[in-house]
Design a protein around this motif. Structure first.
Motif, PDB file in Angstrom:
ATOM      1  N   THR A   1      71.311   9.878   5.337  1.00  0.00           N
ATOM      2  CA  THR A   1      70.729   9.351   4.108  1.00  0.00           C
ATOM      3  C   THR A   1      70.226   7.926   4.304  1.00  0.00           C
ATOM      4  O   THR A   1      69.104   7.575   3.896  1.00  0.00           O
ATOM      5  N   VAL A   2      71.033   7.086   4.958  1.00  0.00           N
ATOM      6  CA  VAL A   2      70.652   5.685   5.174  1.00  0.00           C
ATOM      7  C   VAL A   2      69.419   5.608   6.067  1.00  0.00           C
ATOM      8  O   VAL A   2      68.474   4.849   5.790  1.00  0.00           O
TER       9      VAL A   2
ATOM     10  N   GLN B   1      67.108   7.978   6.620  1.00  0.00           N
ATOM     11  CA  GLN B   1      65.946   8.551   5.949  1.00  0.00           C
ATOM     12  C   GLN B   1      65.327   7.567   4.966  1.00  0.00           C
ATOM     13  O   GLN B   1      64.091   7.462   4.859  1.00  0.00           O
ATOM     14  N   GLN B   2      66.154   6.823   4.248  1.00  0.00           N
ATOM     15  CA  GLN B   2      65.653   5.866   3.259  1.00  0.00           C
ATOM     16  C   GLN B   2      64.819   4.755   3.897  1.00  0.00           C
ATOM     17  O   GLN B   2      63.963   4.173   3.238  1.00  0.00           O
TER      18      GLN B   2
ATOM     19  N   ALA C   1      76.389  12.863   7.029  1.00  0.00           N
ATOM     20  CA  ALA C   1      75.504  12.969   5.867  1.00  0.00           C
ATOM     21  C   ALA C   1      75.111  11.585   5.372  1.00  0.00           C
ATOM     22  O   ALA C   1      73.943  11.349   5.009  1.00  0.00           O
ATOM     23  N   GLN C   2      76.040  10.662   5.353  1.00  0.00           N
ATOM     24  CA  GLN C   2      75.739   9.301   4.899  1.00  0.00           C
ATOM     25  C   GLN C   2      74.795   8.608   5.870  1.00  0.00           C
ATOM     26  O   GLN C   2      73.868   7.901   5.457  1.00  0.00           O
TER      27      GLN C   2
ATOM     28  N   ARG D   1      61.257  14.848   7.399  1.00  0.00           N
ATOM     29  CA  ARG D   1      62.616  14.956   6.847  1.00  0.00           C
ATOM     30  C   ARG D   1      63.638  15.200   7.953  1.00  0.00           C
ATOM     31  O   ARG D   1      63.474  16.094   8.776  1.00  0.00           O
TER      32      ARG D   1
END
Length: 393
Positions: A249-250, A252-253, A245-246, A261
């Motif tokens: 997130t990194v 995607q940013q 998950a982390q 997405r």
């Protein structure tokens, strides 16, 4: 001519098949340490091919389009924060072509090449020899050829020419004439995307720490997916400590909106990155191609394409020598020099880009963004760059 091809990866197999087609009188021996009964179809490592490479594989009757995802557009941009973001878009439509390239798994590329070679070897058993499960321990130059120490009877075998196509990753290679450890890691794997996915769009994102690329893959039963290549400096690489998950997130940013997405990520593998290249392809009657000649940073995704052009140029020159009776050593020397205008600009460009991500100069992001913005506006220059990336120099 008695020809030894050492390494049955994509470049070595392509070279061997080209030699079968164009060197009618040649006796060809294909060596690899891999046993013949090892199934390579499941090797999921991702490869990017340009249009020139696809056309070569089509001529070899070894291209399976159903196993590949066509690249129809490329989007290159710089991640914020940057004074000038800058972006370049190249599409097959604007180039008047059906596609720019394709992405496929290693096994889906090598298996058809190997199958084609084995079929031809069955048809021509006195000319084509499959010597898998055989390690070549040494190559010794002779006045008019080479001797291979291959650890089987006879212990030493003589050839007119040996072509080394065994590559491997940077960390496992013996060091060549030009070498540079970039102190960077490449994390590779696959990501899942919300529908509709990339739809043939390849994304290259220049981040503060290094390039981040998404390459479109064919959809599977679970939906849209893409290959991930994520480069980071080793001193700042904490990816191993993050959970899925982390990591999502990194990533995607740092991606542009065009990526869509991300919904999932596979296990990632880590490879140290560096430059490892020979100044000359030729040493006596042994010639190197592909990763055996130059191992590059993946920022441009051109390593395999360069190796396939090495193979094609060599076989074309050998065919010409056979037809004209020219001296083999003179022909090989000419191949060595003729490959330089294609090899060295690519080596220099990838080396410069790789090193630039380690520089922390205040104005560098702005310059990079300005260069991207300028390239997007300079249509003739962008077209020339696209053609070079698709067909080489």
């Amino acid at each position: 001519m008695k020809l030894a091809v050492i390494g049955a990866g994509p470049a070595g197999l392509a070279l061997a098949l080209l030699a079968v087609q164009r060197l009618e009188g040649a006796e060809i021996h294909l060596f690899d340490t891999r046993p013949l009964d090892r199934d390579i179809r499941g090797d999921a490592r991702t490869l990017a091919l340009n249009l020139g490479s696809i056309r070569l594989l089509q001529r070899l009757s070894a291209w399976v389009p159903e196993s590949a995802q066509a690249i129809r557009a490329v989007h290159v941009s710089q991640a914020p924060p940057a004074p000038i973001a800058g972006e370049v878009r190249i599409s097959a439509t604007e180039q008047g072509l059906p596609q720019l390239g394709a992405v496929l798994p290693y096994g889906a590329l090598v298996a058809p090449l190997q199958q084609r070679w084995l079929a031809l070897a069955d048809e021509q058993p006195t000319r084509l020899f499959t010597r898998f499960g055989t390690a070549v321990h040494a190559i010794r130059s002779q006045p008019d050829g080479v001797e291979l120490d291959c650890g089987e009877g006879p212990i030493v075998d003589r050839f007119d020419l040996a072509v080394v196509a065994e590559g491997g990753v940077f960390a496992e290679q013996q060091r060549k004439s030009i070498q540079s450890d970039y102190h960077q890691n490449a994390w590779v794997g696959t990501v899942r995307l919300a529908a509709p996915g990339l739809q043939g769009l390849a994304i290259e994102r220049f981040t503060r720490n290094g390039p981040l690329a998404l390459l479109p893959l064919p959809d599977d039963a679970q939906g849209a997916r893409a290959a991930l290549v994520w480069c980071l400096p080793q001193a700042e690489d904490d990816i191993a400590s993050l959970n899925d998950a982390q990591r999502l997130t990194v990533i995607q940013q740092q991606l542009p909106a065009e990526a869509g997405r991300l919904t999932g990520i596979s296990a990632l593998k880590c490879f140290p990155l560096g430059l490892n290249a020979e100044t000359r392809l030729l040493q006596g009657r042994a010639l190197r191609i592909g990763n055996a000649a130059q191992t590059l940073h993946p920022v441009a995704g051109q390593g395999l394409n360069l190796g396939l052009r090495d193979a094609q140029a060599l076989v074309d020159a050998l065919r010409e020598a056979a037809e004209t009776g020219r001296d083999l050593d003179a022909v090989l020397t000419r191949v060595d020099w003729q490959r330089a205008p294609d090899r060295w600009p690519m080596i220099a460009a990838t080396d410069f880009l790789a090193r630039s991500f380690a520089w922390r100069l205040p104005g560098l992001p702005a310059l990079r963004g300005l260069a991207l913005a300028g390239l997007e506006l300079a249509t003739p220059l962008k077209t020339a760059l696209a053609r070079r990336m698709m067909f080489g120099g």
